[in-house]
Motif scaffolding. Sequence first.
Motif, PDB file in Angstrom:
ATOM      1  N   SER A 136       0.796  -1.200   0.047  1.00 46.71           N
ATOM      2  CA  SER A 136       0.021   0.226  -0.074  1.00 46.71           C
ATOM      3  C   SER A 136       0.847   1.269  -0.231  1.00 46.71           C
ATOM      4  O   SER A 136       0.366   2.277  -0.661  1.00 46.71           O
ATOM      5  CB  SER A 136      -0.840  -0.044   1.363  1.00 46.71           C
ATOM      6  N   ALA A 148      -5.993   6.584  -5.430  1.00 48.66           N
ATOM      7  CA  ALA A 148      -6.067   5.156  -4.841  1.00 48.66           C
ATOM      8  C   ALA A 148      -7.367   4.565  -5.417  1.00 48.66           C
ATOM      9  O   ALA A 148      -8.317   5.128  -5.628  1.00 48.66           O
ATOM     10  CB  ALA A 148      -6.226   5.379  -3.253  1.00 48.66           C
ATOM     11  N   PHE A 178      -4.248   5.037   0.509  1.00 50.24           N
ATOM     12  CA  PHE A 178      -3.288   3.960   0.419  1.00 50.24           C
ATOM     13  C   PHE A 178      -2.179   4.282   1.697  1.00 50.24           C
ATOM     14  O   PHE A 178      -2.032   3.195   2.371  1.00 50.24           O
ATOM     15  CB  PHE A 178      -2.284   4.060  -0.838  1.00 50.24           C
TER      16      PHE A 178
END
Length: 357
Positions: free
Chosen positions: A106, A116, A129
């Motif tokens: 991530s 994202a 993220f």
Amino acid sequence: ALTAGAAGDFAEAMIVPGGGGLITAGAMLSDELVHVGTWIGLRGLSDGQSYDDWVESQSRWAEPSQARWVAEDAIERLTTIFDNEGMNPEAQPELAEVTMWAAYSSKALGDHFCEAVIDGGGSQPVSVFYDRAEGHFTTAITRAGAAGANDMVTASYAGRAHTRMMLGDWGGAVADAAQVPTDFVYYMYYDETAGVSNQMYWWGYLRDETSVWGTPFETLGLNQVEDNGGDPRVPYDYIIEEGAIQDGGDARRPFFRQRKYTSYGDEIPLTKGTEMRLIEAEAALMSSDWNTAVAKINEVRTFNNAEFGYSLPMVSAATLDEAWTLLMTERGLELWLEGKRLADLRRWAETRGGNVP
């Protein structure tokens, strides 16, 4: 198999797909390297272009997204497996490890993309993220601690320090960085025989596609042919062909080969303690304390001199602006080709109002 798969998917996403994964793409976009070859997908990035319909862009998005999904899915699968075996999942190093890879995946997505998207959902701010990464890092610290996996605890603190820095939580970033010794390094693992190779060896050394020539690091780094007295953390050379420096594949610009990674099996630092000292330095600059910042930069240089036999000079600054320039330059040198600079430039464009050297 699940932990190895999560680690392998992440390592591959960072340096393999789309002309060299996220690290090579970030290097092209941030002038760590310049394109001198014929690979169209790298030329666009080197020229500051990136489009969603490029096959290379799609693979650079798909692979780290897959790595994130695989690691998060492994969390659920391993929890079920350990429960079924009558084992406490929270004390198992395998569960701690996949949680850490979910966090780093991530974070990598946050560092390299502007928006994202999670599992086919709608577009969201890139901070999603980082929020996701922070949560996974926090859980990984607890799980790795319970499992006695001390290196994973430290690596998770380091990853969370970077994540909190990108979220603007400087107090949290400094607190986490303090948990990481200066000599700590946690590597991404590469092995040609295992099928996950460090492709920077291909794109930046064997094949004449990318070059240190024409970048700020040509001047800052160590030219190993001419011994220009540059910084040994940025090593490069070139090939003499018929009395002249060999050009890249475009037959126009010189091919200066990076020499940080000179085999398919060279490991790439995922995170390291020297990076933490520079996070502490930047946090000090955010409070206009340039004396502390310069001291942290010199701490990194002193460590490198002692650890690797370098002769890096100590630096000084008379103003806050001078200290900022030192910090930005030092991060570029210390973290060259480690997948950090693109996020650095974006952060500094905001905190420094675009005043980036």
